[in-house]
Design a protein around this motif. Structure first.
Motif, PDB file in Angstrom:
ATOM      1  N   LEU A  66      -0.127  60.757 -18.373  1.00 20.88           N
ATOM      2  CA  LEU A  66       1.335  60.697 -18.795  1.00 20.88           C
ATOM      3  C   LEU A  66       1.940  62.199 -18.393  1.00 20.88           C
ATOM      4  O   LEU A  66       3.116  62.461 -18.882  1.00 20.88           O
ATOM      5  CB  LEU A  66       1.661  60.298 -20.312  1.00 20.88           C
ATOM      6  N   ALA A  67       1.060  63.005 -17.965  1.00 24.61           N
ATOM      7  CA  ALA A  67       1.424  64.381 -17.429  1.00 24.61           C
ATOM      8  C   ALA A  67       1.407  65.279 -18.726  1.00 24.61           C
ATOM      9  O   ALA A  67       2.356  66.408 -18.519  1.00 24.61           O
ATOM     10  CB  ALA A  67       2.724  64.553 -16.445  1.00 24.61           C
ATOM     11  N   ARG A  68       1.038  64.818 -19.745  1.00 27.10           N
ATOM     12  CA  ARG A  68       1.032  65.752 -20.876  1.00 27.10           C
ATOM     13  C   ARG A  68      -0.178  66.886 -20.870  1.00 27.10           C
ATOM     14  O   ARG A  68      -1.139  66.580 -20.442  1.00 27.10           O
ATOM     15  CB  ARG A  68       0.685  64.817 -22.151  1.00 27.10           C
TER      16      ARG A  68
ATOM     17  N   SER B 212       5.761  65.448 -21.432  1.00 31.43           N
ATOM     18  CA  SER B 212       5.148  65.429 -20.196  1.00 31.43           C
ATOM     19  C   SER B 212       5.632  66.758 -19.467  1.00 31.43           C
ATOM     20  O   SER B 212       6.841  67.024 -19.524  1.00 31.43           O
ATOM     21  CB  SER B 212       5.807  64.160 -19.586  1.00 31.43           C
TER      22      SER B 212
ATOM     23  N   GLU C  14       5.608  66.604 -15.718  1.00 34.47           N
ATOM     24  CA  GLU C  14       5.224  65.986 -14.414  1.00 34.47           C
ATOM     25  C   GLU C  14       5.494  66.774 -13.360  1.00 34.47           C
ATOM     26  O   GLU C  14       4.598  67.059 -12.318  1.00 34.47           O
ATOM     27  CB  GLU C  14       6.234  64.713 -14.339  1.00 34.47           C
TER      28      GLU C  14
END
Length: 105
Positions: free
Chosen positions: A43-45, A65, A67
């Motif tokens: 989740l791009a965390r 996130s 991203e």
């Protein structure tokens, strides 16, 4: 804080990217925390790594996130380490992450 969502995308101190199937696999795969530069879950965390050589632990470093940073680092990895190949062009994050080459799969 919740657990990281698989797969995990880790970058070493040379900014080489590793996409690892889950947290347990990543913790067994990675040898030393000082080789870790940055990482993200699916989740791009952002992720953090702690521990000792041959005994590392990964955890979420935040719930927000990032991203744009993940995509930037992936593009940098392709430019520096996979010359002649292009990073995934998927606009949806889930599709982008699914198209990344994975280790040990």
């Amino acid at each position: 804080m919740t657990a990281p969502t698989a797969p995990l995308i880790l970058f070493d101190d040379d900014h080489y990217m590793y996409v690892l199937k889950d947290r347990a696999f990543a913790e067994a795969w990675w040898e030393a925390p000082d080789e870790f530069a940055v990482g993200f879950d699916a989740l791009a965390r952002p992720l953090s790594m702690t521990g000792e050589p041959l005994d590392v632990r990964l955890a979420l470093a935040g719930e927000e996130s990032d991203e744009a940073e993940l995509r930037r680092l992936v593009a940098e990895h392709y430019r520096d380490h996979l010359r002649g190949q292009v990073p995934p062009r998927a606009t949806a994050l889930a599709d982008f992450v699914a198209a990344l080459p994975r280790e040990g799969c």
